[in-house]
Scaffold this active site. Structure first.
Site, PDB file in Angstrom:
ATOM      1  N   ASP A  57      32.670  33.056  41.459  1.00 44.15           N
ATOM      2  CA  ASP A  57      32.861  33.568  42.814  1.00 44.15           C
ATOM      3  C   ASP A  57      31.641  33.328  43.699  1.00 44.15           C
ATOM      4  O   ASP A  57      31.771  33.103  44.902  1.00 44.15           O
ATOM      5  CB  ASP A  57      33.186  35.069  42.763  1.00 44.15           C
ATOM      6  N   GLY A  58      30.446  33.374  43.107  1.00 46.71           N
ATOM      7  CA  GLY A  58      29.227  33.128  43.894  1.00 46.71           C
ATOM      8  C   GLY A  58      29.238  31.732  44.484  1.00 46.71           C
ATOM      9  O   GLY A  58      28.960  31.533  45.671  1.00 46.71           O
ATOM     10  N   GLU A 128      32.843  41.147  51.691  1.00 49.17           N
ATOM     11  CA  GLU A 128      32.341  42.431  52.179  1.00 49.17           C
ATOM     12  C   GLU A 128      30.971  42.333  52.824  1.00 49.17           C
ATOM     13  O   GLU A 128      30.223  41.398  52.581  1.00 49.17           O
ATOM     14  CB  GLU A 128      32.273  43.459  51.051  1.00 49.17           C
ATOM     15  N   ASP A 157      23.461  55.799  49.186  1.00 51.96           N
ATOM     16  CA  ASP A 157      22.650  54.601  48.985  1.00 51.96           C
ATOM     17  C   ASP A 157      23.138  53.463  49.868  1.00 51.96           C
ATOM     18  O   ASP A 157      22.363  52.559  50.191  1.00 51.96           O
ATOM     19  CB  ASP A 157      22.698  54.150  47.517  1.00 51.96           C
ATOM     20  N   GLY A 169      36.311  43.191  44.492  1.00 49.81           N
ATOM     21  CA  GLY A 169      34.894  42.974  44.252  1.00 49.81           C
ATOM     22  C   GLY A 169      34.113  44.281  44.248  1.00 49.81           C
ATOM     23  O   GLY A 169      34.494  45.249  43.581  1.00 49.81           O
ATOM     24  N   TYR A 170      33.052  44.317  45.019  1.00 51.97           N
ATOM     25  CA  TYR A 170      32.165  45.483  45.061  1.00 51.97           C
ATOM     26  C   TYR A 170      32.913  46.786  45.298  1.00 51.97           C
ATOM     27  O   TYR A 170      32.648  47.813  44.679  1.00 51.97           O
ATOM     28  CB  TYR A 170      31.136  45.326  46.180  1.00 51.97           C
ATOM     29  N   SER A 173      34.287  48.154  42.164  1.00 52.45           N
ATOM     30  CA  SER A 173      33.250  48.609  41.226  1.00 52.45           C
ATOM     31  C   SER A 173      32.770  50.009  41.600  1.00 52.45           C
ATOM     32  O   SER A 173      32.205  50.717  40.779  1.00 52.45           O
ATOM     33  CB  SER A 173      32.046  47.661  41.254  1.00 52.45           C
TER      34      SER A 173
END
Lengths: 264, 264, 264, 264
Positions: A57-58, A128, A157, A169-170, A173
């Site tokens: 994905d990167g 994102e 955070d 994705g993120y 998670s």
């Protein structure tokens, strides 16, 4: 027809498959260029009529961001972990390129997000935008404003603003929902919230304003482009451009993404 | 103009406010009927041009379901716990009714879900349809099918299909996202999943099919209407009717619902 | 030495393996009894020096609860879904029984919970006690009291009090932590909480009192024994008896349970 | 008797209360020293028989870490957000100091964690050790090893190893359970896990080894002390020293921490 083929050299087998694809394109009569992806990404924009990218994905995200014309159609072939953006694996690569050559494909247009800081354009996110303190383990204080909602003095955070495609994705998670990529909406998911906060879902027609106090902050787009700032408002809206994916197979991206994420 | 005023007798102050509202309506020249809500609900359908209901979310939902004409506009005044469906509290009741009388209001149309079992219509859900084993603490086995997604052999205590308005209800108690009620989409949230599963979001244009094996099952709509069955497929789609809410104030339902849920 | 061998008839292969085990025991010179597990469980208590049980977690739990002497050592062989209580699968069954016969085993004593309602003993839980409304989709109101903590007016569908061994069961389906079974502690995990509540962890030396208002309630122990009540206080403490497991292999129960739950 | 009084100058009222306390101590005949806490912390260790600290959790943690003798008893008076470590607020400060002077108090010893990297001692954590990539939004790959559990090839943004006292801190912002601080155990909570992972609970007698690949990494202790490293194993065990808190009131730290975190 000019096609760029990008491959990640360290992904086992990616180069070999890229060379096979190149000869298929040559035989077909298309012009093509073979590019190796490295951790430094690309120094020059990628100008082509279509992009074929082989990697994780990167690699896929970096290649899309390097496109001169953001809506260039992309055929992504997944190598390695992740692969939430591709519905073709290495073993189906040749079949997919054949389908592309023979015209048996369609394109899908998936919404992106756009992030601005105090009116200055920062970038478009396929997956994102991640607003946070610049340091791991330090909180940010912010207000979240939408037209019909105002949440003040939030402490966490970070905050992730995700597209439906990026939901696996993120966002996921951190406990956010898995969203069919055909939908257009914006997901706001907190990172380690101290004040009560949960994943929120807004219309893609809305502007999300995150007023950040007590920095230094950063906005990280698609895990690749990072912009630091001291204080200010991050505005997130639907972007002008879409992510344009070439779909050739009968596998279903939504199912693939969700099953992958659920480890099913 | 014929208005029905429903109040929950055991909610402190609801009857008194209902009587104040009645005299306001009388003075204005509207016809009205005062109905007391009891745990048994209503034996006859409520036929009226507008419904004013004073109570908790249970009372509000039961009153809406008792309407002869499902899209009758509803002014909900929140008494007691919850109040996710009302953006008017007891102290603003008179002001809201005045606004209604003077025409300073608008109506909002919010999507509902419809549940069918093997083609037989079960009912429309303002908030959610909750598919589960008939017994607390027993699992169900099911497949979840949408046009572009098929998840097989899922095991959980249940599955909740929720509207955006209902997202602050059961869905969020089980970890689902909070959704702006202006959106149209379907949220599927598992209850105590044993197989990996998480909240999923689908387009409201899709049909969600939940094929249930090894029952006995029940479908519970809006926490009030329960239908048992042995085995079969529950189909959930966007309903034909909308929930029509009368909005009179400048308070914002989305903000009110989300802050309430976040305890902010 | 008198050994009872219980098998679940509908679990593929369980009966065959049970018969193999029986002949191994006969050859060894042990007395044994072969019992078939059915959905009705056992009409008489199981009196023996050791129990060997072949089935899923439901069969294993029901067999343990049928033991005349609660601390009879149990060798559990997992057939079917789950298997959080066994660290031996079908393929290792013979090896495990050989080890048992040859004395190459040890026993592990794992804490249980005891549930009482207003002082009346209800039962001991190997995994968990699940306090809830008697109806699916209806809330309970309760206070949670421990010596150094009092949480009042909580509203949820239920509350699960779990042992460390049970942590990979219901507790984890509802978001609770995975706990090494060697620890002694009590986990309280809410089911669909409306008021803010999260998994809480207390010392096994404490008494957890759940004062229940507005029923009717039920307490469900290990998914099998159910007791209804109108109103009252459920007291949960460490039980007098332990769950005694025979461990013969080098596989690690903690790792097996956690990996199974994480789908790794 | 030598007492150090630390106050955070920017917390409204902290200095004034610190001066009141100082004159109480002077009148009583104790020697004392007044220290102002700044963002830079303390240049010299704090040597005293008892520490009184007025500030938020950051101030309290930094003051404890500056103690020459780690087990010096601490009376924490909470000013500002958080206050999970103190069960005395500003309004009870004088009463608490009177109780201290008159001997009406007791001390509580709460477990700490110790973090080492490849055998080199890094520090002791009152709340938690946070292992992560050095950059926000980048993952780490690691193995988690305990004596009876080995989880390989985990991928997440980080892993937090928390004490029971710290459970209401970072751990709970990331979905971990709330733990009575009287217990001794270790909580491992993942940050944005990509592989399936959840909060895990281990005995305080165990050594948790986190073998980190593909850095650069950092370990952040109690949000204050940060140590970077390229690759290696972080070992987390129960520390040699305890956190020693002076308790003077009848308020219950456990209840205060949990209610604060639940926003009740």
């Amino acid at each position: 027809m000019y096609i760029t083929v990008v491959f990640h050299k360290e992904k086992r087998g990616a180069e070999r498959v890229a060379r096979v694809i190149s000869s298929m394109l040559a035989k077909w009569g298309a012009q093509y260029e073979l590019q190796e992806f490295t951790e430094d990404g690309f120094s020059n924009p990628i100008g082509c009529d279509a992009l074929i990218v082989l990697g994780g994905d990167g690699t896929i995200l970096a290649s899309i961001h390097a496109l001169e014309e953001p809506e260039t159609p992309v055929l992504a072939i997944s190598f390695g972990r992740g692969g939430y953006l591709a519905d073709v694996g290495p073993e189906e690569a040749e079949k997919a390129v054949t389908a592309l050559i023979e015209g048996r494909y369609y394109v899908e247009r998936l919404m992106r997000l756009q992030a601005d800081i105090d009116g200055e354009h920062i970038g478009e996110a396929v997956n994102e935008a991640y607003i946070s303190n610049q340091l791991v383990g330090k909180v940010v204080e912010f207000d979240l404003n939408v037209d019909n909602l105002s949440l003040q003095n939030l402490v966490a955070d970070g905050l992730i603003l995700s597209t439906p495609l990026g939901s696996t994705g993120y966002n996921s998670s951190l406990g956010g929902p898995l969203v069919d990529e055909e939908l257009e909406l914006i997901i706001a998911t907190p990172v380690a919230p101290i004040t009560n906060l949960r994943p929120l879902i807004f219309s893609s027609l809305k502007k999300i304003t995150v007023a950040c106090r007590r920095g230094p902050f950063s906005v990280l787009i698609d895990g690749g482009m990072r912009r630091g700032f001291k204080t200010g408002s991050v505005e997130v809206t639907k972007a002008r451009h879409y992510t344009v994916l070439i779909r050739t197979s009968s596998t279903r991206l939504c199912e693939r993404r969700i099953k992958k994420r659920l480890n099913l």
